[in-house]
Design an enzyme around this catalytic site. Sequence first.
Site, short mmCIF file in Angstrom:
data_model
loop_
_atom_site.label_atom_id
_atom_site.label_comp_id
_atom_site.label_asym_id
_atom_site.label_seq_id
_atom_site.Cartn_x
_atom_site.Cartn_y
_atom_site.Cartn_z
N ARG A 106 0.84 -1.18 0.00
CA ARG A 106 0.00 0.00 0.00
C ARG A 106 0.89 1.24 0.00
O ARG A 106 1.66 1.45 0.93
CB ARG A 106 -0.92 -0.01 1.22
CG ARG A 106 -1.98 1.08 1.21
CD ARG A 106 -2.88 0.92 2.44
NE ARG A 106 -2.14 1.08 3.68
CZ ARG A 106 -2.57 0.67 4.86
NH1 ARG A 106 -3.70 0.02 4.95
NH2 ARG A 106 -1.85 0.88 5.94
N THR A 110 -0.58 7.57 -1.28
CA THR A 110 -1.89 7.48 -1.95
C THR A 110 -2.80 6.44 -1.34
O THR A 110 -4.01 6.43 -1.60
CB THR A 110 -1.69 7.13 -3.43
OG1 THR A 110 -1.14 5.81 -3.54
CG2 THR A 110 -0.76 8.12 -4.11
N ASP A 202 1.64 -3.23 13.13
CA ASP A 202 2.00 -3.72 11.80
C ASP A 202 2.35 -5.20 11.89
O ASP A 202 3.35 -5.58 12.52
CB ASP A 202 3.20 -2.93 11.25
CG ASP A 202 3.52 -3.29 9.81
OD1 ASP A 202 3.93 -4.44 9.56
OD2 ASP A 202 3.37 -2.42 8.94
N ASP A 205 5.90 -6.22 10.54
CA ASP A 205 6.99 -5.82 11.43
C ASP A 205 7.05 -6.70 12.67
O ASP A 205 8.13 -7.08 13.14
CB ASP A 205 6.82 -4.36 11.86
CG ASP A 205 7.17 -3.39 10.73
OD1 ASP A 205 7.81 -3.81 9.76
OD2 ASP A 205 6.78 -2.21 10.85
#
Length: 211
Positions: A106, A110, A202, A205
């Site tokens: 992603r 944007t 995340d 991560d």
Amino acid sequence: MEKAKLMVLDHPLIQHKLTHIRDKRTGPKEFRELVEELALLMAYEVTRDLPLQEVEVETPVAPAKGRTIAGKKLAVVPILRAGLGMVNGILKLIPTAKVGHIGIYRDPETLQAVDYYCKLPEDIEERDIILVDPMLATGVSAVASIKFLKEKGARSIKLVCLIAAPEGIEAVSKAHPEVEIFVGAVDECLNEHAYIVPGLGDAGDRLYGTK
């Protein structure tokens, strides 16, 4: 959104393990183990509708009738990179499944999906696909991945995520209303950075110890 296409798996073991992966004190090793275990547990429900055929076997005592899976071909397709954490758990349950990979990220500016890698089994159009990603946030990556799979000939796709935001569920349901979505929990919302709240941070991560 068609509610029948969303299934929240509230089994006590799933909910127990979800709580532990949410905890910020859970380190990468335990986090990886829990994600794998959650994927295995969720796969039981995802495969509930596999067709069966009757067979006869010889036990040590006498002949017996039983049922086996009727030749259904399956494929597990993780959305890289976090989806990789769910693959081994599902393969422990379905070791004959083939594995494909879709690389989509992603764009942080944007928030749109950008694809960078795809490798699928040659007979993907003949297989029921289990698409996996721990988090369903905006739904951008999932929508793009499902579209990509359809373009490659996929006809049957189920999306499996550990935690989802209402926004992501709505996006997938609107773009691909026929796709069943299996989740462990539906959280409150997305924050201004498109992270699920409360979520777990995340997933990639936390799986791999990166930031």
